[in-house]
Scaffold this motif. Structure first.
Motif, PDB file in Angstrom:
ATOM      1  N   GLY A 192       0.782  -1.161  -0.073  1.00 53.19           N
ATOM      2  CA  GLY A 192       0.003   0.028   0.099  1.00 53.19           C
ATOM      3  C   GLY A 192       0.815   1.316  -0.129  1.00 53.19           C
ATOM      4  N   PHE A 193       2.309   1.175   0.042  1.00 50.71           N
ATOM      5  CA  PHE A 193       3.063   2.124   0.322  1.00 50.71           C
ATOM      6  C   PHE A 193       2.726   3.192   1.472  1.00 50.71           C
ATOM      7  CE2 PHE A 193       3.066   1.763  -4.776  1.00 50.71           C
ATOM      8  CZ  PHE A 193       3.697   0.487  -4.457  1.00 50.71           C
ATOM      9  N   ILE A 194       2.683   4.478   1.281  1.00 51.45           N
ATOM     10  CA  ILE A 194       2.476   5.229   2.463  1.00 51.45           C
ATOM     11  C   ILE A 194       1.089   5.920   2.351  1.00 51.45           C
ATOM     12  CG2 ILE A 194       3.343   7.305   3.747  1.00 51.45           C
ATOM     13  CD1 ILE A 194       5.173   4.738   3.966  1.00 51.45           C
ATOM     14  N   LEU A 195       0.885   6.634   1.032  1.00 49.58           N
ATOM     15  CA  LEU A 195      -0.432   7.322   0.785  1.00 49.58           C
ATOM     16  C   LEU A 195      -1.602   6.308   1.093  1.00 49.58           C
ATOM     17  CD1 LEU A 195      -1.304  10.167  -1.450  1.00 49.58           C
ATOM     18  CD2 LEU A 195      -2.656   8.007  -1.784  1.00 49.58           C
ATOM     19  N   ASN A 196      -1.502   5.356   0.211  1.00 50.44           N
ATOM     20  CA  ASN A 196      -2.730   4.574   0.442  1.00 50.44           C
ATOM     21  C   ASN A 196      -3.029   3.929   1.786  1.00 50.44           C
ATOM     22  OD1 ASN A 196      -4.171   4.790  -2.018  1.00 50.44           O
ATOM     23  ND2 ASN A 196      -2.915   3.387  -2.870  1.00 50.44           N
ATOM     24  N   ARG A 197      -1.975   3.567   2.606  1.00 49.30           N
ATOM     25  CA  ARG A 197      -2.055   3.255   3.891  1.00 49.30           C
ATOM     26  C   ARG A 197      -2.625   4.278   4.738  1.00 49.30           C
ATOM     27  NH1 ARG A 197       1.069  -1.615   4.984  1.00 49.30           N
ATOM     28  NH2 ARG A 197       0.737  -1.344   7.381  1.00 49.30           N
ATOM     29  N   LEU A 198      -2.374   5.334   4.592  1.00 43.87           N
ATOM     30  CA  LEU A 198      -3.191   6.765   5.357  1.00 43.87           C
ATOM     31  C   LEU A 198      -4.348   6.703   4.784  1.00 43.87           C
ATOM     32  CD1 LEU A 198      -0.146   9.231   5.274  1.00 43.87           C
ATOM     33  CD2 LEU A 198      -0.905   7.864   7.262  1.00 43.87           C
ATOM     34  N   GLN A 199      -4.690   6.668   3.432  1.00 44.54           N
ATOM     35  CA  GLN A 199      -5.911   6.956   2.736  1.00 44.54           C
ATOM     36  C   GLN A 199      -7.154   5.882   3.398  1.00 44.54           C
ATOM     37  OE1 GLN A 199      -7.572   8.269  -1.362  1.00 44.54           O
ATOM     38  NE2 GLN A 199      -6.694   6.409  -1.561  1.00 44.54           N
ATOM     39  N   TYR A 200      -6.540   4.521   3.302  1.00 48.13           N
ATOM     40  CA  TYR A 200      -7.311   3.414   3.782  1.00 48.13           C
ATOM     41  C   TYR A 200      -7.553   3.613   5.273  1.00 48.13           C
ATOM     42  CZ  TYR A 200      -6.033   1.334  -0.787  1.00 48.13           C
ATOM     43  OH  TYR A 200      -5.608   1.017  -2.068  1.00 48.13           O
ATOM     44  N   ALA A 201      -6.927   3.939   6.001  1.00 48.73           N
ATOM     45  CA  ALA A 201      -7.062   4.063   7.449  1.00 48.73           C
ATOM     46  C   ALA A 201      -8.145   4.968   7.635  1.00 48.73           C
ATOM     47  CB  ALA A 201      -5.809   4.509   8.146  1.00 48.73           C
ATOM     48  N   ILE A 202      -8.008   6.199   6.940  1.00 50.60           N
ATOM     49  CA  ILE A 202      -9.536   7.089   6.872  1.00 50.60           C
ATOM     50  C   ILE A 202     -10.562   6.701   6.531  1.00 50.60           C
ATOM     51  CG2 ILE A 202     -10.050   9.441   6.098  1.00 50.60           C
ATOM     52  CD1 ILE A 202      -7.085  10.397   6.125  1.00 50.60           C
ATOM     53  N   ILE A 203     -10.395   6.034   4.987  1.00 53.29           N
ATOM     54  CA  ILE A 203     -11.887   5.489   4.623  1.00 53.29           C
ATOM     55  C   ILE A 203     -12.443   4.360   5.555  1.00 53.29           C
ATOM     56  CG2 ILE A 203     -12.481   3.764   2.823  1.00 53.29           C
ATOM     57  CD1 ILE A 203     -10.676   5.263   0.973  1.00 53.29           C
ATOM     58  N   PHE A 266     -11.836   1.598  17.904  1.00 55.53           N
ATOM     59  CA  PHE A 266     -12.061   1.233  16.453  1.00 55.53           C
ATOM     60  C   PHE A 266     -12.482  -0.120  16.334  1.00 55.53           C
ATOM     61  CE2 PHE A 266      -9.547   4.940  14.329  1.00 55.53           C
ATOM     62  CZ  PHE A 266      -9.702   5.764  15.088  1.00 55.53           C
ATOM     63  N   GLY A 267     -13.287  -0.351  15.071  1.00 58.27           N
ATOM     64  CA  GLY A 267     -14.031  -1.859  15.078  1.00 58.27           C
ATOM     65  C   GLY A 267     -13.355  -2.391  13.986  1.00 58.27           C
ATOM     66  N   PRO A 268     -13.685  -3.403  13.498  1.00 57.12           N
ATOM     67  CA  PRO A 268     -12.853  -4.402  12.515  1.00 57.12           C
ATOM     68  C   PRO A 268     -12.983  -3.663  11.190  1.00 57.12           C
ATOM     69  CG  PRO A 268     -15.250  -5.340  13.050  1.00 57.12           C
ATOM     70  CD  PRO A 268     -15.012  -4.107  14.140  1.00 57.12           C
ATOM     71  N   ILE A 269     -12.224  -4.170  10.412  1.00 56.23           N
ATOM     72  CA  ILE A 269     -12.188  -3.487   8.937  1.00 56.23           C
ATOM     73  C   ILE A 269     -13.609  -3.940   8.051  1.00 56.23           C
ATOM     74  CG2 ILE A 269     -11.057  -3.941   6.605  1.00 56.23           C
ATOM     75  CD1 ILE A 269      -8.464  -4.813   8.014  1.00 56.23           C
ATOM     76  N   PRO A 270     -14.222  -2.950   7.767  1.00 59.82           N
ATOM     77  CA  PRO A 270     -15.395  -3.034   6.877  1.00 59.82           C
ATOM     78  C   PRO A 270     -15.296  -3.955   5.928  1.00 59.82           C
ATOM     79  CG  PRO A 270     -14.922  -0.756   7.417  1.00 59.82           C
ATOM     80  CD  PRO A 270     -13.644  -1.283   7.518  1.00 59.82           C
TER      81      PRO A 270
END
Length: 319
Positions: A192-203, A266-270
């Motif tokens: 996921g590199f860096i940007l998508n790891r941050l983006q996926y956490a927000i999403i 925080f809950g489980p991954i949707p």
């Protein structure tokens, strides 16, 4: 920049990302060869680029110091891969996010390139160690992941293969700076590199909050666009922490216990499906209908906002 650069750049693939890369390199004075397997694809791409550059110029937001016509003169199309790579100093692959396809592309290129050209992929999350496996030119391989749309968002993540030569990273970094992008060096590959790891956490957390009925999709987006997004457009989360107290140590002394308490809730991954997906989809469609005209208009508005924001940010940083 008022003169062309030495050597040419090859864009492998003429889709949305490829066209955007072509425009970026032309704005920096590079001769660009846009490669695709079908001439009609190239013809359509060149016409799309021409229209977009002319519109950008008319609106006063064309990148670079060269005119639209000067930049367009730097871009040509090619359907012969051997001809395309001749004299190239840099190749940017922009094919769909499919590992087998990208491996095939780089295997082709590996057979015909010299020992100096940089082989770069636009992949958003495929690991370099899986894409570039078995290549004799692996030391020249790197991921240069742009943010969609690349012409309007300057970040580029540079991700090395474990065998990438340090000079490949440095040369790619210099090229990205030369065309006005904001490259960051990722020290080693991570899913996921860096940007998508941050983006996926927000999403993920955004989805949970909406799914649990705590906030509507539209209000959730306002929290980002009129809240965190405005702040993060100029400073990142770590600098925010540093400035929101008397330095980082003071911030963590004040807020770390609260952060840890909240994070534990925080809950489980949707799974991003079912009733939750339908609820978000319906509200988004009410705001922006899913048809080409509405989507294109909203994307154009987004891109113009991004360009204006980038100019404002550059002006403020220069003060």
């Amino acid at each position: 920049m008022t003169s062309t650069q030495d050597g040419s750049v090859v864009i492998f693939g003429s889709g949305l990302i490829g066209r955007s890369w072509a425009m970026l390199f032309a704005s920096g004075g590079f001769k660009v060869k846009l490669y695709d397997i079908e001439q009609q694809q190239i013809t359509n791409a060149l016409e799309n680029i021409r229209k977009e550059m002319k519109t950008l110029e008319q609106n006063g937001i064309l990148k670079g110091s060269l005119s639209a016509d000067q930049q367009l003169a730097l871009i040509s199309g090619c359907t012969d891969i051997k001809v395309a790579v001749e004299g190239a100093i840099y190749i940017q692959e922009c094919t769909p996010e499919n590992l087998d396809l990208k491996k095939k592309v780089f295997s082709q290129l590996d057979l015909i390139v010299d020992d100096k050209v940089i082989l770069s992929s636009s992949s958003s999350c495929l690991l370099p160690s899986k894409m570039f496996v078995g290549l004799k030119h692996v030391k020249q391989c790197i991921v240069a992941h742009p943010v969609n749309p690349p012409y309007y968002v300057p970040l580029v993540e540079l991700v090395p293969h474990p065998e990438t030569d340090p000079s490949t990273m440095e040369r790619t970094y210099a090229i990205m700076k030369k065309i006005g992008q904001s490259p960051v060096k990722i020290k080693k590959e991570i899913d996921g590199f860096i940007l998508n790891r941050l983006q996926y956490a927000i999403i993920s957390e955004a989805w949970r909050l909406v799914d649990e009925g705590l906030v509507s999709p539209s209000d959730l987006d306002i929290v980002m666009s009129d809240g965190l997004g405005m702040r993060y457009a100029f400073i990142g989360p770590l600098e925010t922490m540093h400035l929101n107290a008397e330095g980082m140590l003071d911030y963590c002394n004040r807020y770390s216990e609260g952060m840890k308490r909240v994070l534990k809730t925080f809950g489980p991954i949707p799974d991003f499906s079912g009733a939750g997906l339908e609820k978000v989809h319906q509200e988004m469609c009410a705001r922006i209908p899913v048809d080409p005209a509405h989507l294109a208009a909203r994307r154009q508005w987004r891109d113009e906002c991004l360009m204006k924001l980038a100019k404002l940010k550059s002006q403020m940083q220069a003060e």
